[in-house]
Design an enzyme around this catalytic site. Structure first.
Site, short mmCIF file in Angstrom:
data_model
loop_
_atom_site.label_atom_id
_atom_site.label_comp_id
_atom_site.label_asym_id
_atom_site.label_seq_id
_atom_site.Cartn_x
_atom_site.Cartn_y
_atom_site.Cartn_z
N ASN A 12 88.56 84.10 44.45
CA ASN A 12 87.71 83.82 43.29
C ASN A 12 88.37 84.46 42.05
O ASN A 12 88.51 85.68 41.96
CB ASN A 12 86.33 84.44 43.56
CG ASN A 12 85.40 84.32 42.38
OD1 ASN A 12 85.80 84.51 41.23
ND2 ASN A 12 84.15 84.04 42.67
N LYS A 15 86.33 87.15 40.07
CA LYS A 15 86.24 88.44 40.73
C LYS A 15 87.58 89.16 40.73
O LYS A 15 87.65 90.37 40.53
CB LYS A 15 85.73 88.27 42.16
CG LYS A 15 84.25 88.01 42.19
CD LYS A 15 83.77 87.55 43.53
CE LYS A 15 83.98 88.58 44.59
NZ LYS A 15 83.32 88.17 45.85
N GLU A 42 86.81 82.51 57.57
CA GLU A 42 85.40 82.07 57.59
C GLU A 42 84.50 83.29 57.51
O GLU A 42 84.73 84.28 58.21
CB GLU A 42 85.12 81.35 58.90
CG GLU A 42 85.43 79.88 58.79
CD GLU A 42 84.39 79.05 59.50
OE1 GLU A 42 83.18 79.25 59.20
OE2 GLU A 42 84.78 78.27 60.36
N ASP A 71 81.79 91.56 49.49
CA ASP A 71 80.88 90.46 49.72
C ASP A 71 79.65 90.77 48.91
O ASP A 71 79.16 91.90 48.91
CB ASP A 71 80.54 90.30 51.20
CG ASP A 71 80.06 88.90 51.48
OD1 ASP A 71 80.73 87.93 51.06
OD2 ASP A 71 78.99 88.73 52.10
N SER A 72 79.23 89.79 48.16
CA SER A 72 78.14 90.01 47.22
C SER A 72 77.07 88.96 47.42
O SER A 72 77.32 87.92 48.02
CB SER A 72 78.66 89.90 45.78
OG SER A 72 79.78 90.71 45.60
N PHE A 157 80.48 84.10 35.92
CA PHE A 157 80.65 83.11 36.98
C PHE A 157 79.42 83.15 37.87
O PHE A 157 78.51 83.96 37.68
CB PHE A 157 81.93 83.38 37.80
CG PHE A 157 81.91 84.69 38.54
CD1 PHE A 157 82.33 85.85 37.92
CD2 PHE A 157 81.48 84.77 39.86
CE1 PHE A 157 82.32 87.07 38.60
CE2 PHE A 157 81.47 85.98 40.54
CZ PHE A 157 81.88 87.13 39.91
N ASP A 160 75.49 84.16 37.22
CA ASP A 160 75.34 84.95 36.00
C ASP A 160 74.34 84.37 34.99
O ASP A 160 73.61 85.13 34.36
CB ASP A 160 76.70 85.15 35.31
CG ASP A 160 77.51 86.27 35.95
OD1 ASP A 160 76.95 87.03 36.75
OD2 ASP A 160 78.72 86.38 35.65
N HIS A 185 77.02 95.30 39.74
CA HIS A 185 76.98 95.76 41.13
C HIS A 185 78.38 96.08 41.64
O HIS A 185 78.61 97.08 42.29
CB HIS A 185 76.33 94.68 42.00
CG HIS A 185 76.85 93.30 41.74
ND1 HIS A 185 76.91 92.75 40.48
CD2 HIS A 185 77.36 92.36 42.56
CE1 HIS A 185 77.42 91.54 40.54
NE2 HIS A 185 77.71 91.27 41.80
P1 IMP Z 1 81.28 86.20 47.57
O1 IMP Z 1 80.96 87.58 47.97
O2 IMP Z 1 82.50 86.05 46.75
O3 IMP Z 1 81.26 85.25 48.74
O4 IMP Z 1 80.14 85.79 46.58
C1 IMP Z 1 78.86 85.51 47.05
C2 IMP Z 1 78.13 84.68 46.04
O5 IMP Z 1 77.58 85.50 45.03
C3 IMP Z 1 78.95 83.62 45.34
O6 IMP Z 1 78.14 82.49 45.16
C4 IMP Z 1 79.29 84.27 44.00
O7 IMP Z 1 79.51 83.35 42.97
C5 IMP Z 1 78.05 85.09 43.76
N1 IMP Z 1 78.37 86.26 42.97
C6 IMP Z 1 79.04 87.36 43.38
N2 IMP Z 1 79.18 88.23 42.37
C7 IMP Z 1 78.58 87.66 41.31
C8 IMP Z 1 78.42 88.08 39.94
O8 IMP Z 1 78.84 89.14 39.49
N3 IMP Z 1 77.75 87.22 39.15
C9 IMP Z 1 77.26 86.03 39.59
N4 IMP Z 1 77.40 85.59 40.83
C10 IMP Z 1 78.06 86.41 41.69
#
Ligand code: IMP
Length: 200
Positions: A12, A15, A42, A71-72, A157, A160, A185
């Site tokens: 990403n 990120k 995966e 992971d968020s 992104f 947000d 976060h």
């Molecule tokens: P991942 O951890 O990259 O798989 O993100 C998990 C989901 O949370 C994805 O849909 C990201 O776009 C979203 N996400 C993670 N961090 C943020 C952020 O700071 N702002 C908005 N969306 C986020």
């Protein structure tokens, strides 16, 4: 040129930029998984911790360098924590990720609950630092806020445009990267990571 290198196991671009900016302060060069030709694994975990570990461990094993992955997810109280660990899945389409679709889905579900404003929510992130020898450690961060509808702002992104952190009257998408990086976060989790591992 800093001689410390850490693989940032994400594909990403948003990120990666955030990680690179924060790591630069710690005199550490962020190498992207893409630069090393590492494919994204995966994300089969049931928790943020499990998914962060899957991504970081694989990148460390393949690269022979320390690797971090996060992971968020966005956890909405009125939706019992959804989309949570499934935040990315909600945006998947045959043509790639579409967060407008995911945000509309979230809003439709929220409307159906009849829950009153403020719609409290939090972004949570778990960073995993994995070493080539198999050791690993977690660093966690969260930011409290509320869901805003309709969407506001064009920056950032993911989700947000519908997340407004407590104490602000703008969404993350209405902030620039510098401002978001002070409170996000991921910034909280990375701050803990830097303090513990990089002596900052
Ligand atoms: P991942 O951890 O990259 O798989 O993100 C998990 C989901 O949370 C994805 O849909 C990201 O776009 C979203 N996400 C993670 N961090 C943020 C952020 O700071 N702002 C908005 N969306 C986020």
């Amino acid at each position: 040129m800093p001689d410390r290198r850490i693989v940032v196991a994400t594909h990403n671009a948003g990120k990666l930029r955030e990680f690179a900016e924060i790591l630069a302060d710690a005199d550490t060069r962020a190498i992207s998984a893409g630069e090393l030709g590492l494919a994204a694994p995966e994300e089969t975990g049931q928790t943020l911790e499990e998914n962060a570990l899957i991504k970081a461990r694989l990148a460390a094993q393949r690269s022979g360098l320390p690797a971090i992955a996060d992971d968020s997810g966005l956890f909405v109280d009125a939706l019992d924590g959804a989309p949570g660990v499934h935040s990315a899945n909600w945006s998947e389409t045959p043509k790639g990720r579409d967060h407008r679709k995911a945000m509309h889905r979230l809003w439709r579900m929220l409307e159906r609950t009849g829950a009153c404003e403020p719609w409290s929510a939090r972004f949570r992130t778990v960073i995993c630092l994995a070493h080539p020898n198999g050791d690993f450690e977690f660093f966690k961060g969260s930011v409290e806020g509320r869901i805003i509808w309709p969407m506001r702002g064009y920056g950032g992104f993911g989700y947000d445009p519908i997340f407004q952190p407590d104490g602000f009257d703008r969404t993350f998408a209405q902030m620039d990267n510098v401002e978001k990086n002070q409170i996000s976060h991921r910034a909280v989790a990375l701050g803990k990571f830097k303090a513990a591992c990089l002596g900052n």
